[in-house]
Design a protein around this motif. Structure first.
Motif, PDB file in Angstrom:
ATOM      1  N   THR A  14       0.840  -1.203   0.000  1.00  0.00           N
ATOM      2  CA  THR A  14       0.000   0.000   0.000  1.00  0.00           C
ATOM      3  C   THR A  14       0.873   1.249   0.000  1.00  0.00           C
ATOM      4  N   LEU A  15       1.476   1.515   1.133  1.00  0.00           N
ATOM      5  CA  LEU A  15       2.338   2.691   1.258  1.00  0.00           C
ATOM      6  C   LEU A  15       3.664   2.485   0.538  1.00  0.00           C
ATOM      7  N   LEU A  16       4.139   1.236   0.519  1.00  0.00           N
ATOM      8  CA  LEU A  16       5.427   0.917  -0.101  1.00  0.00           C
ATOM      9  C   LEU A  16       5.231   0.186  -1.423  1.00  0.00           C
ATOM     10  N   THR A  17       6.199   0.309  -2.301  1.00  0.00           N
ATOM     11  CA  THR A  17       6.189  -0.439  -3.549  1.00  0.00           C
ATOM     12  C   THR A  17       6.543  -1.893  -3.278  1.00  0.00           C
ATOM     13  N   LYS A  18       6.483  -2.714  -4.322  1.00  0.00           N
ATOM     14  CA  LYS A  18       6.847  -4.123  -4.189  1.00  0.00           C
ATOM     15  C   LYS A  18       8.283  -4.275  -3.712  1.00  0.00           C
ATOM     16  N   ASP A  19       9.138  -3.312  -4.043  1.00  0.00           N
ATOM     17  CA  ASP A  19      10.541  -3.339  -3.637  1.00  0.00           C
ATOM     18  C   ASP A  19      10.770  -2.702  -2.271  1.00  0.00           C
ATOM     19  N   LYS A  20       9.686  -2.463  -1.535  1.00  0.00           N
ATOM     20  CA  LYS A  20       9.738  -1.912  -0.171  1.00  0.00           C
ATOM     21  C   LYS A  20      10.287  -0.485  -0.151  1.00  0.00           C
ATOM     22  N   VAL A  21       9.942   0.263  -1.179  1.00  0.00           N
ATOM     23  CA  VAL A  21      10.396   1.653  -1.301  1.00  0.00           C
ATOM     24  C   VAL A  21       9.237   2.597  -0.999  1.00  0.00           C
ATOM     25  N   LEU A  22       9.513   3.610  -0.192  1.00  0.00           N
ATOM     26  CA  LEU A  22       8.570   4.702   0.024  1.00  0.00           C
ATOM     27  C   LEU A  22       8.893   5.775  -0.997  1.00  0.00           C
ATOM     28  N   THR A  23       8.030   5.979  -1.968  1.00  0.00           N
ATOM     29  CA  THR A  23       8.322   6.970  -2.995  1.00  0.00           C
ATOM     30  C   THR A  23       8.187   8.377  -2.416  1.00  0.00           C
ATOM     31  N   GLU A  24       8.840   9.324  -3.050  1.00  0.00           N
ATOM     32  CA  GLU A  24       8.767  10.701  -2.585  1.00  0.00           C
ATOM     33  C   GLU A  24       7.349  11.239  -2.705  1.00  0.00           C
ATOM     34  N   ARG A  25       6.645  10.817  -3.755  1.00  0.00           N
ATOM     35  CA  ARG A  25       5.273  11.297  -3.912  1.00  0.00           C
ATOM     36  C   ARG A  25       4.371  10.757  -2.813  1.00  0.00           C
ATOM     37  N   ALA A  26       4.567   9.500  -2.409  1.00  0.00           N
ATOM     38  CA  ALA A  26       3.768   8.934  -1.316  1.00  0.00           C
ATOM     39  C   ALA A  26       4.061   9.653  -0.003  1.00  0.00           C
ATOM     40  N   ALA A  27       5.350   9.890   0.280  1.00  0.00           N
ATOM     41  CA  ALA A  27       5.722  10.590   1.509  1.00  0.00           C
ATOM     42  C   ALA A  27       5.149  12.008   1.509  1.00  0.00           C
ATOM     43  N   LYS A  28       5.222  12.675   0.368  1.00  0.00           N
ATOM     44  CA  LYS A  28       4.703  14.032   0.250  1.00  0.00           C
ATOM     45  C   LYS A  28       3.190  14.057   0.483  1.00  0.00           C
ATOM     46  N   ALA A  29       2.489  13.070  -0.056  1.00  0.00           N
ATOM     47  CA  ALA A  29       1.037  13.021   0.125  1.00  0.00           C
ATOM     48  C   ALA A  29       0.667  12.856   1.591  1.00  0.00           C
ATOM     49  N   ALA A  30       1.418  12.012   2.316  1.00  0.00           N
ATOM     50  CA  ALA A  30       1.153  11.832   3.742  1.00  0.00           C
ATOM     51  C   ALA A  30       1.401  13.119   4.515  1.00  0.00           C
ATOM     52  N   ARG A  31       2.485  13.809   4.173  1.00  0.00           N
ATOM     53  CA  ARG A  31       2.784  15.073   4.857  1.00  0.00           C
ATOM     54  C   ARG A  31       1.726  16.133   4.553  1.00  0.00           C
ATOM     55  N   GLU A  32       1.194  16.099   3.340  1.00  0.00           N
ATOM     56  CA  GLU A  32       0.164  17.077   2.971  1.00  0.00           C
ATOM     57  C   GLU A  32      -1.131  16.852   3.740  1.00  0.00           C
ATOM     58  N   GLU A 254       1.595   4.601  -7.876  1.00  0.00           N
ATOM     59  CA  GLU A 254       1.324   5.652  -6.885  1.00  0.00           C
ATOM     60  C   GLU A 254      -0.121   5.613  -6.369  1.00  0.00           C
ATOM     61  N   GLY A 255      -0.620   4.393  -6.132  1.00  0.00           N
ATOM     62  CA  GLY A 255      -1.989   4.265  -5.662  1.00  0.00           C
ATOM     63  C   GLY A 255      -2.258   4.970  -4.345  1.00  0.00           C
ATOM     64  N   PHE A 256      -1.304   4.896  -3.404  1.00  0.00           N
ATOM     65  CA  PHE A 256      -1.478   5.582  -2.125  1.00  0.00           C
ATOM     66  C   PHE A 256      -1.560   7.087  -2.329  1.00  0.00           C
ATOM     67  N   MET A 260      -4.681   9.656  -1.495  1.00  0.00           N
ATOM     68  CA  MET A 260      -4.568  10.780  -0.569  1.00  0.00           C
ATOM     69  C   MET A 260      -4.891  12.107  -1.255  1.00  0.00           C
ATOM     70  N   GLU A 261      -4.455  12.240  -2.493  1.00  0.00           N
ATOM     71  CA  GLU A 261      -4.765  13.463  -3.234  1.00  0.00           C
ATOM     72  C   GLU A 261      -6.261  13.582  -3.486  1.00  0.00           C
ATOM     73  N   MET A 262      -6.937  12.454  -3.689  1.00  0.00           N
ATOM     74  CA  MET A 262      -8.390  12.455  -3.845  1.00  0.00           C
ATOM     75  C   MET A 262      -9.064  12.925  -2.557  1.00  0.00           C
ATOM     76  N   ILE A 263      -8.588  12.411  -1.410  1.00  0.00           N
ATOM     77  CA  ILE A 263      -9.148  12.822  -0.130  1.00  0.00           C
ATOM     78  C   ILE A 263      -8.951  14.312   0.106  1.00  0.00           C
ATOM     79  N   LEU A 264      -7.771  14.788  -0.153  1.00  0.00           N
ATOM     80  CA  LEU A 264      -7.481  16.213   0.019  1.00  0.00           C
ATOM     81  C   LEU A 264      -8.371  17.077  -0.872  1.00  0.00           C
ATOM     82  N   ALA A 265      -8.563  16.663  -2.115  1.00  0.00           N
ATOM     83  CA  ALA A 265      -9.379  17.422  -3.035  1.00  0.00           C
ATOM     84  C   ALA A 265     -10.840  17.433  -2.593  1.00  0.00           C
ATOM     85  N   GLU A 266     -11.353  16.293  -2.166  1.00  0.00           N
ATOM     86  CA  GLU A 266     -12.761  16.233  -1.749  1.00  0.00           C
ATOM     87  C   GLU A 266     -12.986  16.965  -0.442  1.00  0.00           C
ATOM     88  N   ASN A 267     -12.006  16.915   0.457  1.00  0.00           N
ATOM     89  CA  ASN A 267     -12.137  17.707   1.694  1.00  0.00           C
ATOM     90  C   ASN A 267     -12.173  19.191   1.373  1.00  0.00           C
TER      91      ASN A 267
END
Length: 270
Positions: A14-32, A254-256, A260-267
Motif C-alpha cells: 500500500t504505502l510501499l512499492t513491491k521493492d519496499k520503497v517509500l516513494t517521494e510522492r507517497a511521503a509528500k502526500a502523507a505530509r500534505e 502511486e496508488g497511495f 490521498m490526493e483524492m481525499i485532500l481534493a474532496e475535503n
C-alpha cells in the motif's frame, strides 16, 4: 463525501512499492494530509522494529499499530498497549505449521526468532523490516511472550488451506489471517487492524465515519469494516476490492498518493 479527519494506512503493498520503497510522492502526500489538518498513521503486520524507519519521512506524530494492530506503540517505538498470543494457542500454532512443513517465525516485542536462517523468505523479511533474525533451536521459551507468529511458504495454496485449518484450530483464542500470499499471521485474540482504527479514532475524538482506511490484503478488511471511507489498492485481490468502497491504482502506480490526493481534493470541496 463526509469530510475525512483521520487516515490509517497499511504499509506493505500500500504505502510501499513491491521493492519496499517509500516513494517521494507517497511521503509528500502523507505530509500534505497533516498540513491540511488530517491526522495520519499506519498499521501493519510488521513488528515495531520494522516500522520505525517510516516515522521521520512521513512525519508521523501519532501512535502506530504493529502486529496487525494488536499492539499500539508511540512514534519513538515505546509500547503503549501490547497484547500477546496465549501460550497454549501459540504452541498449537507452531505445531500445526511444523506439521504442514511451513517455515515458522516468532516475533516478540523486540525480536524476530527463527529456527531456519535459510528459509525462503528470510532475506525478504530482512530487507523489509531492516533487522536480522535471532537463530534459536527451540521456540518453547519464547511462546509466552509472542506478539505474532508467522508461517512463511512459497506454496500459496498450502498456506491458504493452513489459514482455514488454523482458524478452526484456534477459534477465538487467536486471530489467523494472511498478510501476504506467502505469510500467514497468528496474532492475539480480539485485536486486528480494525480495533486499532477504533482505538485511534477514540484517542483523537474522531467519529468513525470521518476515518479513511487504505490497504491491499485480507488483514486490511477489518479496517474497511469500521471506517467511513475504505480504499483498496489496485494490486489487491478482487475479493479485497469488493470489500472496499473505492479502489485506487496499484502500489506500482502511486496508488497511495493518488488516494490521498483524492481525499485532500474532496475535503477542500467541503
Amino acid at each position: 463525501m463526509t469530510r475525512i479527519a483521520l487516515v490509517v494506512s497499511d504499509v506493505d503493498g500500500t504505502l510501499l512499492t513491491k521493492d519496499k520503497v517509500l516513494t517521494e510522492r507517497a511521503a509528500k502526500a502523507a505530509r500534505e494530509l497533516r498540513d491540511a489538518g488530517i491526522a495520519f498513521t499506519i498499521t501493519s503486520s510488521r513488528p515495531a522494529i520494522g516500522m520505525g524507519f517510516l516515522i521521520a519521512p512521513l512525519q508521523i506524530d501519532l501512535p502506530v499499530g504493529p502486529f496487525n494492530g494488536s499492539s499500539i506503540v508511540s512514534p519513538d517505538m515505546r509500547p503503549l498497549e501490547q497484547s500477546l498470543i496465549p501460550a497454549d494457542a501459540a504452541q498449537r500454532s507452531v505445531d500445526l505449521l511444523h506439521q504442514r512443513g511451513i517455515d515458522i517465525w516468532v516475533f516478540t516485542a523486540d525480536a524476530w526468532l527463527t529456527r531456519n536462517p535459510d528459509g525462503d523468505y528470510v532475506p525478504n523479511e530482512q530487507r523489509a523490516i531492516r533487522a536480522d533474525p535471532t537463530i534459536i533451536s527451540d521456540f518453547a521459551p519464547y511462546l509466552s511472550s509472542a506478539c505474532k507468529i508467522v508461517g512463511a511458504s512459497r506454496d500459496f495454496d498450502l498456506l491458504a488451506r493452513c489459514e482455514s485449518e488454523m482458524r478452526e484450530l484456534l477459534g477465538s483464542e487467536a486471530t489467523a489471517v494472511r498478510s501476504q500470499s506467502y505469510y500467514l499471521d497468528i496474532t492475539p485474540p480480539g485485536r486486528n487492524k480494525g480495533t486499532f482504527v477504533k482505538a485511534m479514532a477514540e484517542r483523537l475524538g474522531i467519529p468513525l465515519d470521518q476515518v479513511a482506511t487504505i490497504g491491499d490484503m485480507h488483514n486490511d478488511v477489518a479496517m474497511f469494516e469500521v471506517s467511513g471511507l475504505s480504499i483498496a489498492m489496485g494490486n489487491a485481490s478482487d475479493d479485497v476490492k469488493s470489500r472496499a468502497k473505492r479502489v485506487t491504482t496499484s502500489n506500482h502506480d502511486e496508488g497511495f498518493a493518488n488516494a490521498m490526493e483524492m481525499i485532500l481534493a474532496e475535503n477542500a470541496q467541503g
